[in-house]
Design a protein around this motif. Structure first.
Motif, PDB file in Angstrom:
ATOM      1  N   GLN A   1       0.777  -0.986  -0.123  1.00 10.36           N
ATOM      2  CA  GLN A   1      -0.158   0.059   0.019  1.00 10.36           C
ATOM      3  C   GLN A   1       0.972   1.175  -0.154  1.00 10.36           C
ATOM      4  N   GLU A   2       0.481   2.209  -0.924  1.00 13.42           N
ATOM      5  CA  GLU A   2       1.236   3.393  -1.054  1.00 13.42           C
ATOM      6  C   GLU A   2       0.848   4.126  -0.211  1.00 13.42           C
ATOM      7  N   THR A   3       1.968   4.733   0.652  1.00  9.54           N
ATOM      8  CA  THR A   3       1.673   5.736   1.742  1.00  9.54           C
ATOM      9  C   THR A   3       1.936   7.158   1.124  1.00  9.54           C
ATOM     10  N   PHE A   4       1.096   8.384   1.764  1.00 10.83           N
ATOM     11  CA  PHE A   4       1.108   9.733   1.303  1.00 10.83           C
ATOM     12  C   PHE A   4       1.270  10.431   2.521  1.00 10.83           C
ATOM     13  N   ARG A   5       2.220  11.389   2.144  1.00 14.89           N
ATOM     14  CA  ARG A   5       2.305  12.403   3.264  1.00 14.89           C
ATOM     15  C   ARG A   5       1.653  13.600   3.008  1.00 14.89           C
ATOM     16  N   VAL A   6       0.918  13.802   4.037  1.00 12.57           N
ATOM     17  CA  VAL A   6      -0.006  14.889   3.899  1.00 12.57           C
ATOM     18  C   VAL A   6       0.685  16.175   4.581  1.00 12.57           C
ATOM     19  N   GLN A   7       0.966  17.088   3.501  1.00 13.14           N
ATOM     20  CA  GLN A   7       1.669  18.395   3.760  1.00 13.14           C
ATOM     21  C   GLN A   7       0.864  19.097   4.656  1.00 13.14           C
ATOM     22  N   GLU A   8       1.264  20.107   5.608  1.00 11.91           N
ATOM     23  CA  GLU A   8       0.619  20.939   6.600  1.00 11.91           C
ATOM     24  C   GLU A   8       0.272  22.228   5.727  1.00 11.91           C
ATOM     25  N   GLY A   9      -0.915  22.571   5.606  1.00 12.74           N
ATOM     26  CA  GLY A   9      -1.022  23.898   4.992  1.00 12.74           C
ATOM     27  C   GLY A   9      -1.447  24.880   6.018  1.00 12.74           C
ATOM     28  N   PRO A  10      -1.940  26.075   5.451  1.00 11.65           N
ATOM     29  CA  PRO A  10      -2.020  27.132   6.296  1.00 11.65           C
ATOM     30  C   PRO A  10      -3.415  26.876   6.999  1.00 11.65           C
ATOM     31  N   THR A  11      -3.547  27.500   8.190  1.00  8.69           N
ATOM     32  CA  THR A  11      -4.849  27.316   9.100  1.00  8.69           C
ATOM     33  C   THR A  11      -6.056  27.765   8.034  1.00  8.69           C
ATOM     34  N   LEU A  12      -7.083  27.052   7.957  1.00  3.03           N
ATOM     35  CA  LEU A  12      -8.194  27.546   7.337  1.00  3.03           C
ATOM     36  C   LEU A  12      -8.847  28.682   8.118  1.00  3.03           C
ATOM     37  N   PRO A  13      -9.514  29.518   7.224  1.00  6.55           N
ATOM     38  CA  PRO A  13     -10.157  30.725   7.919  1.00  6.55           C
ATOM     39  C   PRO A  13     -11.501  30.308   8.620  1.00  6.55           C
ATOM     40  N   TYR A  14     -12.017  31.053   9.458  1.00  4.29           N
ATOM     41  CA  TYR A  14     -13.144  30.840   9.863  1.00  4.29           C
ATOM     42  C   TYR A  14     -14.191  31.221   9.087  1.00  4.29           C
ATOM     43  N   ALA A  15     -15.352  30.595   8.955  1.00  2.29           N
ATOM     44  CA  ALA A  15     -16.644  30.921   7.943  1.00  2.29           C
ATOM     45  C   ALA A  15     -16.820  32.358   8.018  1.00  2.29           C
ATOM     46  N   ARG A  16     -16.869  33.002   8.910  1.00  2.00           N
ATOM     47  CA  ARG A  16     -17.430  34.310   9.266  1.00  2.00           C
ATOM     48  C   ARG A  16     -16.413  35.351   8.619  1.00  2.00           C
ATOM     49  N   SER A  17     -15.159  35.005   8.259  1.00  2.00           N
ATOM     50  CA  SER A  17     -14.351  35.897   7.455  1.00  2.00           C
ATOM     51  C   SER A  17     -14.586  35.961   6.020  1.00  2.00           C
ATOM     52  N   MET A  18     -15.505  35.009   5.583  1.00  2.00           N
ATOM     53  CA  MET A  18     -15.989  35.078   4.152  1.00  2.00           C
ATOM     54  C   MET A  18     -17.015  36.141   3.903  1.00  2.00           C
ATOM     55  N   ILE A  19     -17.458  36.567   4.968  1.00  2.00           N
ATOM     56  CA  ILE A  19     -18.567  37.728   4.655  1.00  2.00           C
ATOM     57  C   ILE A  19     -17.732  39.119   4.609  1.00  2.00           C
ATOM     58  N   ASP A  20     -17.254  39.190   3.676  1.00  2.00           N
ATOM     59  CA  ASP A  20     -16.298  40.592   3.242  1.00  2.00           C
ATOM     60  C   ASP A  20     -17.048  41.670   3.596  1.00  2.00           C
ATOM     61  N   GLY A  21     -18.212  41.778   3.107  1.00  2.00           N
ATOM     62  CA  GLY A  21     -19.074  43.060   3.080  1.00  2.00           C
ATOM     63  C   GLY A  21     -19.610  43.285   4.389  1.00  2.00           C
ATOM     64  N   GLY A  22     -19.221  42.381   5.514  1.00  7.43           N
ATOM     65  CA  GLY A  22     -19.957  42.628   6.702  1.00  7.43           C
ATOM     66  C   GLY A  22     -21.521  42.532   6.455  1.00  7.43           C
ATOM     67  N   VAL A  23     -22.309  43.316   7.190  1.00  6.98           N
ATOM     68  CA  VAL A  23     -23.573  43.507   7.170  1.00  6.98           C
ATOM     69  C   VAL A  23     -24.392  43.822   5.822  1.00  6.98           C
ATOM     70  N   SER A  24     -23.479  44.292   5.091  1.00  9.79           N
ATOM     71  CA  SER A  24     -24.189  44.515   3.781  1.00  9.79           C
ATOM     72  C   SER A  24     -24.803  43.523   3.069  1.00  9.79           C
ATOM     73  N   LEU A  25     -24.118  42.321   3.323  1.00 10.93           N
ATOM     74  CA  LEU A  25     -24.607  41.130   2.803  1.00 10.93           C
ATOM     75  C   LEU A  25     -26.170  40.897   3.129  1.00 10.93           C
ATOM     76  N   PHE A  26     -26.473  41.031   4.495  1.00 12.04           N
ATOM     77  CA  PHE A  26     -27.933  41.234   4.883  1.00 12.04           C
ATOM     78  C   PHE A  26     -28.613  42.533   4.878  1.00 12.04           C
ATOM     79  N   LEU A  27     -28.176  43.635   4.907  1.00 12.56           N
ATOM     80  CA  LEU A  27     -28.890  44.876   4.721  1.00 12.56           C
ATOM     81  C   LEU A  27     -28.854  45.461   3.379  1.00 12.56           C
ATOM     82  N   ALA A  28     -28.027  45.343   2.655  1.00  8.89           N
ATOM     83  CA  ALA A  28     -27.771  45.987   1.021  1.00  8.89           C
ATOM     84  C   ALA A  28     -27.676  45.254   0.224  1.00  8.89           C
ATOM     85  N   SER A  29     -28.606  43.899  -0.021  1.00  4.20           N
ATOM     86  CA  SER A  29     -28.268  42.889  -1.135  1.00  4.20           C
ATOM     87  C   SER A  29     -29.748  42.568  -1.514  1.00  4.20           C
TER      88      SER A  29
END
Length: 266
Positions: free
Chosen positions: A4-32
């Motif tokens: 069985q071939e073994t794979f080495r998983v490379q450590e990547g950067p820490t995943l951001p929190y989902a809340r950081s994806m709301i770039d427009g802040g409250v505009s997503l909820f109030l101005a869309s």
């Protein structure tokens, strides 16, 4: 027979929190067009429907029953306590309606309950060239039909987006005093997102952003200008001026006059 071939998983950067994806802040909820500037009688179930948002380079998709400005009133009313840091608690649905400026009737109670469950099943997908995430508007809803009570818990991402905004209570007071004026309510949310900036509003862009794209541009202009004037009369914004080419100047606060360099909204 085969090693069985073994794979080495490379450590990547820490995943951001989902809340950081709301770039427009409250505009997503109030101005869309998540909560379009309308009052719906008939609802549709939408599956990954594209939202029109201000944030460039990001895609937002909505899944759930179609929402309107009544749903946004319910959303804001439920969110106020959690923004102040209070834990979700049992609330009287009668008092919730009163907070929203609505009468306590069997029809309004049924409408409120339906809106709560609509918000509880609503989901938004956000994505850019690298990341994608899915968030809920409301994490959980519990309704007690015998005692007319409810407990609503907003999602962590929504609470994080609203936590640092100033005076959401002022927006709530204006919205709840307007009754059934969906476009005026939506524009009050837009002004809140602008945060006191003096801006140029392109009415054609706003027509699409607020979800009224099926309305002819001239008709929309005849609706938007009186709605903005109402907000001036209420003291929520300082001054509105009409320019050529379907543009409007908006001065949120005294002393912040518009100029050719002021921000063009969306």
């Amino acid at each position: 027979m085969f090693a069985q071939e073994t794979f080495r998983v490379q450590e990547g950067p820490t995943l951001p929190y989902a809340r950081s994806m709301i770039d427009g802040g409250v505009s997503l909820f109030l101005a869309s067009d998540l909560f379009p500037a309308c009052s719906l009688r008939r609802r549709r179930h939408l599956e990954r429907a594209a939202l029109t948002i201000q944030t460039k380079g990001q895609v937002a998709l909505y899944s759930g029953e179609s929402l309107d400005q009544f749903d946004q009133d319910v959303f804001i009313a439920c969110l106020l306590g959690e923004v102040r840091g209070q834990r979700p608690a049992r609330r009287s649905m009668r008092e919730l309606l009163r907070t929203m400026g609505r009468r306590h009737t069997p029809e309004q109670m049924a409408r409120l309950e339906a809106s709560l469950f609509r918000l509880g099943s609503a989901r938004i997908e956000l994505g850019d060239t690298r990341f994608g995430c899915s968030i809920q508007l409301v994490e959980s809803v519990l309704v007690d039909r015998v005692y007319g009570a409810c407990r609503v818990q907003a999602s962590p991402e929504v609470k994080a987006a609203f936590r640092d905004v100033e005076d959401i209570e002022a927006l709530a007071r204006v919205r709840f005093s307007l009754g059934a004026r969906p476009l005026t309510k939506w524009l009050a949310g837009l002004v809140f997102v602008l945060g006191g900036q003096s801006c140029l509003l392109d009415l054609e862009r706003l027509r699409i952003l607020c979800g009224r794209e099926i309305i002819p541009p001239r008709v929309f202009a005849g609706q938007a200008l009186p709605a903005l004037s109402t907000l001036v009369d209420m003291g929520y914004i300082h001054r509105v001026g009409q320019l050529e080419q379907g543009r409007v100047t908006l001065e949120s606060r005294p002393g912040r006059s518009c100029s050719n360099e002021c921000q063009l909204v969306w």
